[in-house]
Design an enzyme around this catalytic site. Structure first.
Site, PDB file in Angstrom:
ATOM      1  CB  CYS A 153      -0.926   0.013   1.218  1.00  0.00           C
ATOM      2  SG  CYS A 153      -1.985   1.471   1.209  1.00  0.00           S
ATOM      3  N   GLY A 170      -8.116  -5.887 -10.837  1.00  0.00           N
ATOM      4  CA  GLY A 170      -8.743  -4.916  -9.944  1.00  0.00           C
ATOM      5  C   GLY A 170      -9.642  -3.947 -10.663  1.00  0.00           C
ATOM      6  NE  ARG A 171      -6.124   0.315 -11.520  1.00  0.00           N
ATOM      7  CZ  ARG A 171      -5.026   0.869 -11.990  1.00  0.00           C
ATOM      8  NH1 ARG A 171      -4.933   2.180 -11.986  1.00  0.00           N
ATOM      9  NH2 ARG A 171      -4.035   0.144 -12.447  1.00  0.00           N
ATOM     10  CG  ASP A 228      -1.624  -1.348 -16.093  1.00  0.00           C
ATOM     11  OD1 ASP A 228      -2.332  -0.819 -15.215  1.00  0.00           O
ATOM     12  OD2 ASP A 228      -0.619  -0.819 -16.587  1.00  0.00           O
TER      13      ASP A 228
HETATM   14  C1  FMN Z   1      -8.648   2.930  -5.046  1.00  0.00           C
HETATM   15  C2  FMN Z   1      -7.718   1.750  -4.878  1.00  0.00           C
HETATM   16  C3  FMN Z   1      -7.726   1.064  -3.678  1.00  0.00           C
HETATM   17  C4  FMN Z   1      -6.864  -0.029  -3.485  1.00  0.00           C
HETATM   18  N1  FMN Z   1      -6.912  -0.707  -2.301  1.00  0.00           N
HETATM   19  C5  FMN Z   1      -6.073  -1.759  -2.115  1.00  0.00           C
HETATM   20  C6  FMN Z   1      -6.105  -2.512  -0.898  1.00  0.00           C
HETATM   21  O1  FMN Z   1      -6.921  -2.278   0.006  1.00  0.00           O
HETATM   22  N2  FMN Z   1      -5.199  -3.523  -0.764  1.00  0.00           N
HETATM   23  C7  FMN Z   1      -4.304  -3.843  -1.764  1.00  0.00           C
HETATM   24  O2  FMN Z   1      -3.504  -4.755  -1.599  1.00  0.00           O
HETATM   25  N3  FMN Z   1      -4.282  -3.162  -2.915  1.00  0.00           N
HETATM   26  C8  FMN Z   1      -5.140  -2.152  -3.121  1.00  0.00           C
HETATM   27  N4  FMN Z   1      -5.136  -1.499  -4.321  1.00  0.00           N
HETATM   28  C9  FMN Z   1      -4.255  -1.982  -5.414  1.00  0.00           C
HETATM   29  C10 FMN Z   1      -4.977  -3.049  -6.262  1.00  0.00           C
HETATM   30  O3  FMN Z   1      -5.250  -4.199  -5.514  1.00  0.00           O
HETATM   31  C11 FMN Z   1      -4.130  -3.456  -7.477  1.00  0.00           C
HETATM   32  O4  FMN Z   1      -2.906  -3.942  -7.021  1.00  0.00           O
HETATM   33  C12 FMN Z   1      -3.875  -2.286  -8.442  1.00  0.00           C
HETATM   34  O5  FMN Z   1      -5.045  -1.539  -8.662  1.00  0.00           O
HETATM   35  C13 FMN Z   1      -3.330  -2.790  -9.788  1.00  0.00           C
HETATM   36  O6  FMN Z   1      -4.218  -3.732 -10.375  1.00  0.00           O
HETATM   37  P1  FMN Z   1      -5.283  -3.312 -11.522  1.00  0.00           P
HETATM   38  O7  FMN Z   1      -4.505  -2.597 -12.603  1.00  0.00           O
HETATM   39  O8  FMN Z   1      -5.875  -4.617 -11.988  1.00  0.00           O
HETATM   40  O9  FMN Z   1      -6.277  -2.406 -10.871  1.00  0.00           O
HETATM   41  C14 FMN Z   1      -5.992  -0.423  -4.529  1.00  0.00           C
HETATM   42  C15 FMN Z   1      -6.019   0.263  -5.744  1.00  0.00           C
HETATM   43  C16 FMN Z   1      -6.867   1.327  -5.938  1.00  0.00           C
HETATM   44  C17 FMN Z   1      -6.886   2.041  -7.264  1.00  0.00           C
END
Ligand code: FMN
Length: 330
Positions: A102, A227-228, A205
């Site tokens: 984080c 995630g997103r 991503d």
């Molecule tokens: C708004 C937001 C909140 C997030 N909260 C967490 C979290 O609580 N714990 C965690 O390990 N990662 C958290 N992440 C990171 C995501 O789990 C992930 O690693 C990151 O978004 C990249 O993956 P993606 O491109 O598929 O979104 C957060 C990301 C965002 C944008």
């Protein structure tokens, strides 16, 4: 099939923890769509759990339909983390995950989250304390390192495997990168090469089933965490699972299916949190879903300040883009 320790999962596709968004209401609508192997709670402070604070209890709340679920703990004190993990195990959670990525200042300033990347030896000792405290698998989610000059992911992964961590998720960016710049697949591959027997979960991503397949092919990772993109397209797990298992992606959901999913999530929020909190939580999500429905941002304006559920139901019944959807799409 994909395993983390002794936990057998239905697929190697995981919903990332995303604070304030990948909550119970969202998980409850994603799971029935299929293809998802494991979801996580958002990060939770172990002390809050031990004190049973209302916020921690809300973050950890789950239901039988929300399984299997990993609890993500975020802290730095081995004793607190171990005790919180024991409590989570007694509640029936499938997996404990430790956050080591984080980038939020107020988190790492207290020694949790990404701060752990600065001292891999201590990080491994803290992880070991959790492993020793519970019988369920303990996993860790990391970033690559603090910045480009301090990439520690491979050495940290080796140390974490040595203390009994069952899987490692790698968000393929440094802390300094936060969320910008492309995710670095070559660095995930280095982590894959650094461990011997545990699965590495690639993350960062993935914006389509093809991206997930490319991540597996290019890095050798055993699983992919999304995630997103899943927040906009909750069908991504169903579609990716289909692509990985039989090489084809199912037809996209209809307008009616998308609206029904949006409505179900809103109903869960209302049931779980009451009207006011549900309205506040749902505003942002509506604009994401709306983009997939071809609804212009401006058409979502009436919801920006809405405080009552009626306003949402009226909006969804009258927004012109939905009312005007073609018969074939519906
Ligand atoms: C708004 C937001 C909140 C997030 N909260 C967490 C979290 O609580 N714990 C965690 O390990 N990662 C958290 N992440 C990171 C995501 O789990 C992930 O690693 C990151 O978004 C990249 O993956 P993606 O491109 O598929 O979104 C957060 C990301 C965002 C944008």
């Amino acid at each position: 099939m994909f395993r983390i320790g002794n936990v057998q999962l239905a697929s190697n596709l995981l919903l990332a923890p995303i604070a304030r968004y990948c909550d119970l209401a969202f998980r409850l609508v994603v799971r029935p769509l299929g293809g998802l192997g494991l979801a996580y709670t958002e990060l939770i402070n172990p002390r809050g759990l031990l004190e049973r604070t209302p916020q921690s209890m809300r973050l950890i709340s789950t239901e039988p339909a929300d399984q299997p679920l990993a609890v993500q703990l975020c802290g730095c004190r081995a004793d607190e983390l171990a005790e919180a993990a024991r409590w989570c195990e007694a509640q029936g959670f499938a997996v404990i995950d430790l956050n080591m990525g984080c980038p939020v200042k107020k988190v790492w300033q207290r020694g949790g989250g990404a701060a752990m990347l600065r001292d891999p030896e201590t990080a491994a000792r803290v992880a070991e304390a959790i492993v020793k405290a519970v019988r369920i698998p303990v996993t860790v989610k990391i970033r690559l390192g603090w910045d480009d000059s301090t990439i520690v992911a491979p050495e940290l992964a080796t140390a974490l495997e040595a203390v009994g961590i069952a899987a490692i998720a790698v968000h393929a960016r440094t802390v300094a990168q936060r969320f910008s710049g492309p995710a670095r697949l070559d660095e995930i591959a280095r982590v894959v090469r650094a461990v011997r027997n545990i699965p590495v979960i690639g993350n960062g991503d993935v914006r389509s089933p093809a991206d997930a397949r490319a991540m597996i092919e290019r890095t050798g990772c055993a699983a992919v965490m999304i995630g997103r993109y899943a927040l906009r397209e909750p069908w991504v797990f169903r579609d990716t699972h289909a692509l990985l298992t039989n090489g084809t992606v199912p037809p996209p959901p209809s307008v009616d299916e998308r609206i029904a999913l949006m409505n179900r999530q809103f109903e869960h929020l209302l049931r779980l949190h009451g009207e006011r909190r549900a309205m506040l939580a749902f505003r942002q999500r509506v604009t994401w879903y709306a983009s997939k429905l071809g609804i212009r941002r401006i058409a979502c304006e009436p919801l920006r300040h809405a405080l009552h559920a009626d306003e949402y139901w009226r909006w969804i019944a009258t927004v012109p883009e939905i009312a005007g959807a073609t018969a074939s799409d519906r």
